[in-house]
Write a protein that holds these residues in place. Sequence first.
Motif, PDB file in Angstrom:
ATOM      1  N   ALA A   1       1.049  -1.281  -0.179  1.00  0.00           N
ATOM      2  CA  ALA A   1       0.111   0.126   0.026  1.00  0.00           C
ATOM      3  C   ALA A   1       0.691   1.308   0.263  1.00  0.00           C
ATOM      4  N   PHE A   2       0.401   2.094  -0.971  1.00  0.00           N
ATOM      5  CA  PHE A   2       1.372   3.377  -1.115  1.00  0.00           C
ATOM      6  C   PHE A   2       0.526   4.414   0.231  1.00  0.00           C
ATOM      7  N   GLY A   3       1.782   5.433   0.748  1.00  0.00           N
ATOM      8  CA  GLY A   3       1.607   5.947   1.549  1.00  0.00           C
ATOM      9  C   GLY A   3       2.077   7.360   1.309  1.00  0.00           C
ATOM     10  N   PHE A   4       1.583   8.425   1.854  1.00  0.00           N
ATOM     11  CA  PHE A   4       1.896   9.804   1.726  1.00  0.00           C
ATOM     12  C   PHE A   4       3.918   9.509   1.357  1.00  0.00           C
ATOM     13  N   GLY A   5       4.162  10.563   0.677  1.00  0.00           N
ATOM     14  CA  GLY A   5       5.730  11.330   0.808  1.00  0.00           C
ATOM     15  C   GLY A   5       6.016   9.728  -0.287  1.00  0.00           C
TER      16      GLY A   5
ATOM     17  N   ILE B 243       8.677  -0.791   5.605  1.00  0.00           N
ATOM     18  CA  ILE B 243       7.976   0.578   4.377  1.00  0.00           C
ATOM     19  C   ILE B 243       9.311   1.215   4.024  1.00  0.00           C
ATOM     20  N   SER B 244       9.073   1.143   2.571  1.00  0.00           N
ATOM     21  CA  SER B 244      10.187   2.199   1.644  1.00  0.00           C
ATOM     22  C   SER B 244       9.945   3.249   0.859  1.00  0.00           C
TER      23      SER B 244
ATOM     24  N   TYR C 176      -2.383   9.366   6.873  1.00  0.00           N
ATOM     25  CA  TYR C 176      -2.654  10.496   6.352  1.00  0.00           C
ATOM     26  C   TYR C 176      -1.218  10.793   5.975  1.00  0.00           C
TER      27      TYR C 176
ATOM     28  N   SER D 124      13.940   5.750 -10.928  1.00  0.00           N
ATOM     29  CA  SER D 124      13.894   4.646 -12.238  1.00  0.00           C
ATOM     30  C   SER D 124      14.706   4.998 -13.156  1.00  0.00           C
ATOM     31  N   LEU D 125      14.597   6.193 -13.620  1.00  0.00           N
ATOM     32  CA  LEU D 125      14.950   6.218 -14.839  1.00  0.00           C
ATOM     33  C   LEU D 125      16.535   5.964 -15.217  1.00  0.00           C
TER      34      LEU D 125
ATOM     35  N   GLU E  58      11.085   8.602  -7.280  1.00  0.00           N
ATOM     36  CA  GLU E  58      10.554   8.633  -9.227  1.00  0.00           C
ATOM     37  C   GLU E  58      11.877   8.309 -10.176  1.00  0.00           C
TER      38      GLU E  58
ATOM     39  N   PHE F   5       9.820   5.165  -2.396  1.00  0.00           N
ATOM     40  CA  PHE F   5      10.114   5.104  -3.963  1.00  0.00           C
ATOM     41  C   PHE F   5      10.071   6.547  -4.295  1.00  0.00           C
TER      42      PHE F   5
ATOM     43  N   MET G 195      14.733   3.327   5.354  1.00  0.00           N
ATOM     44  CA  MET G 195      14.002   2.180   5.446  1.00  0.00           C
ATOM     45  C   MET G 195      13.530   1.457   6.876  1.00  0.00           C
ATOM     46  N   VAL G 196      12.264   1.227   7.371  1.00  0.00           N
ATOM     47  CA  VAL G 196      12.031   0.045   8.377  1.00  0.00           C
ATOM     48  C   VAL G 196      11.334  -1.300   7.712  1.00  0.00           C
TER      49      VAL G 196
ATOM     50  N   LEU H  41      -0.336   3.090   6.183  1.00  0.00           N
ATOM     51  CA  LEU H  41       0.204   4.290   6.822  1.00  0.00           C
ATOM     52  C   LEU H  41      -0.511   5.331   6.442  1.00  0.00           C
TER      53      LEU H  41
ATOM     54  N   ALA I 293       8.950   0.104 -13.116  1.00  0.00           N
ATOM     55  CA  ALA I 293       9.385   1.560 -12.867  1.00  0.00           C
ATOM     56  C   ALA I 293      10.018   0.849 -10.782  1.00  0.00           C
TER      57      ALA I 293
ATOM     58  N   SER J  80      -2.336  -1.168  -5.870  1.00  0.00           N
ATOM     59  CA  SER J  80      -1.865  -0.061  -4.913  1.00  0.00           C
ATOM     60  C   SER J  80      -1.724   1.047  -6.090  1.00  0.00           C
ATOM     61  N   TRP J  81      -2.099   1.890  -5.776  1.00  0.00           N
ATOM     62  CA  TRP J  81      -1.883   3.876  -6.595  1.00  0.00           C
ATOM     63  C   TRP J  81      -0.946   4.557  -5.650  1.00  0.00           C
ATOM     64  N   SER J  82       0.107   5.310  -6.594  1.00  0.00           N
ATOM     65  CA  SER J  82       0.279   5.762  -5.379  1.00  0.00           C
ATOM     66  C   SER J  82      -0.420   7.332  -5.264  1.00  0.00           C
ATOM     67  N   LEU J  83      -0.239   8.219  -4.713  1.00  0.00           N
ATOM     68  CA  LEU J  83      -1.403   8.958  -4.253  1.00  0.00           C
ATOM     69  C   LEU J  83      -1.501   9.966  -5.046  1.00  0.00           C
TER      70      LEU J  83
ATOM     71  N   LYS K 276       6.176   6.892   0.316  1.00  0.00           N
ATOM     72  CA  LYS K 276       6.425   5.925   0.971  1.00  0.00           C
ATOM     73  C   LYS K 276       5.371   4.641   0.156  1.00  0.00           C
ATOM     74  N   ILE K 277       5.960   3.479   0.938  1.00  0.00           N
ATOM     75  CA  ILE K 277       5.839   2.528   0.198  1.00  0.00           C
ATOM     76  C   ILE K 277       5.247   0.865   1.705  1.00  0.00           C
ATOM     77  N   VAL K 278       4.244   0.734   1.899  1.00  0.00           N
ATOM     78  CA  VAL K 278       4.407   0.006   3.014  1.00  0.00           C
ATOM     79  C   VAL K 278       3.907  -1.912   2.274  1.00  0.00           C
TER      80      VAL K 278
ATOM     81  N   ALA L  27      -1.100  -3.704   6.047  1.00  0.00           N
ATOM     82  CA  ALA L  27      -0.681  -2.592   6.822  1.00  0.00           C
ATOM     83  C   ALA L  27      -0.588  -1.831   5.619  1.00  0.00           C
TER      84      ALA L  27
END
Lengths: 424, 315
Positions: A389-393, A413-414, B19, A421-422, A418, A416, B1-2, B17, B310, B279-282, A395-397, B15
């Motif tokens: 699942a993507f998060g703010f900024g 939690i890592s 907002y 990737s280039l 962008e 990304f 990384m956590v 995060l 990517a 899951s899509w990025s924001l 971040k990917i969990v 799991a």
Amino acid sequence: MVKLKEIPRTSTFAWSPSASEPLLVTGTVAGAIDEDFSSTTQLELWDLSLLDHSPESFQLNPKVSIDTDARFYDIAWGGASSSNPQGFIAGALESGSLQVWKPEDILKGNSSPVEKSEKHSAAIKAIDFNPIQSHLLASGGSKGEVFIWDINKFASPFAPGTQSSRHDEIETVAWNNNVAHIMATGGNTGFTSVWDLKNKREVLHLYYNPGNTGNSQRSAVSSVVWHPNNSTKLMTASIDDANPVILLWDLRNANAPEKILRGHEKGVLSLDWCKQDSGLLLSGGKDNRTLLWNPESGEQLGEYPIAVNWNFKTKFNPKVPDILASASFDGKITVQTLQDVGAVDKPETKQKSGSPDDFWNPSSYVDTLHPTFALKQAPKWLARPVSTAFGFGGKIVSVKTTGDEKKTSTVIISKFVEDESLSE
Amino acid sequence: MVSIGNAHNDLIHDAVLDYYGKRLATCSSDKTIKIFEIDGETQRLIDTLRGHDGPVWQVSWAHPKFGVILASASYDGKAFIWREDNGQWSNIAQHAVHQASVNSVSWAPQEYGALLLCASSDGKVSIVEFKDDGKPDSISFPAHAVGVNAASWAPPSVSGSIIQTGAGATINAATDGNGSSTTSTAQETRRFASGGCDNLVKIWKFDSSVGSYVEEVALEGHTDWVRDVAWSPSVLSKSYIASASQDKTVIIWTQEGSGPWKKNLLKSDKFPDVVWRVSWSLSGNILAVSGGDNKVTLWKENLNGEWESAGVIDE
């Protein structure tokens, strides 16, 4: 166990192999007669219309009915391939005739089978499509006859080996789920035979001696089912009212069963081992009950609403095991759900504790009118082992399974970035 | 990384995060939910939420304007709403309309209000609305004949609101379906996608005349269960939905305006295992795909409309 639909027939049945629109095929069962002593025997297709929740849609009407020459002991739907996605419907008839229909022909009302053979000299009791080589079909019946059929060369069936003296009436046939040339048969002599088609012989037989029950009769094997993933494990059911057990065998030591499941009060008539979760097994019996077990732990997980006559066949839907169907001699096939969270609270009243005299009072026995189900064990197919699942900024969990048995999870939690990737 | 190991006594199924990226909620077959505080590279367990009678499959954070609120979906057939007040977590509501496992929960975009979408193995989808007076109001209806595995809200029609200030107001009216001249508000254009054991992805749209959601279209493409659906939050003129399946493929469904949905395989060959999660990025331009082979791969669309890698999330 929410009852979804009811089919008003005393029939044996098979599920369609496709999931998108679950269909059932039914065939008038041998050994029963309906109220009006009708001699009509039919093969019928039923559309479950599961999206229609209206009360009038509870009892189904057949999509199509065709007349057949004789009553059915067993029916199987399989043999689907890319060129024939609907597969074939095969019927084991009381007359000894083995007949194969195409579902699309039946839907058009065309009652003539695409294949028909009178090779069996007496009633055919059981048939099964090979789960790996879907063009192969096994049949077994009276006089110990067992045949293997190739749908593409239907005219020349062959026996799996020299006819075994251990068999008289074959009641059940089952292909191994992992090794295409291995199958098992069981019957009235109490023996279960394992056949190797490559070597064309019986490689093993299983026999369970319950010991001093005072019952000299051998207890017939009504059903054999193979483990969904483990090629050396199988389960057999005993039809004997005096000893209604379900046995788990491991062929690596065939001297005695590995586990004995006790719970039925009269003979067990059918088994189904869930393909998607080896921890779920259904059984039905002459005590009119349908039970759900964890065959690996031996624990009884639940009981479905009781029928008023023998429950002779219970099967998970092969694609969506959340639903199952049970056929009984009370004129009904019930389609119900595996679980119902609403039923959890009901079984409280089942065993009243009281004086020891209550032991003799039948009402203190398990109250089978209420379904019991304890939500003890979630089916494996619901348990997502990984996630992301993507998060703010950026971040990917991510959740991953770890450990040798994949029984523990790690959350990572890592971030990304962008631009990275280039650069390859 | 956590990296957090052995947080639960059994498999973890989700799991997420919050907002702000400060709190992490995890849920497990051990029937509990855990809340962690994330600060840079460190994490700290804050609380363990107990109450479900079965495995907890999914969790979803509400928009912070509604408070610190988490929803959870469980095999016990219930969705729970949890709230934190002054550091104390409590269960504030139980949504128990389903007769079987609740497989997914997701809060609507905040523009729609406090709306929770649930998908269940009983074949139904339900939407609970928490009104300003705090009273929940729910509707449920059959969605997929043999079980619903996932559901995902469409973003509010931001593209529409941009267009309304410009020349294209008619495009927005056309998405109404009936071509009527009613003013489109977020309330009226609420849509979501669902995926089920019937191998279908369905698009649903709120119809104020019946006060419920009606099926807009059923999308055929998968050959086995749809395990997850994710509607891109992208504010471009095109709508994107990703669906992940037991058939080891991911399909990207796109719609321009109110035109037909087009399908494209994310990649032409199959993934090595069942695809469980998308899951899509924001911003909606990157898609993360989680497979049964334990790998998370990232994808984006190039200028030719093709999907390319990517990156991969490393251990």
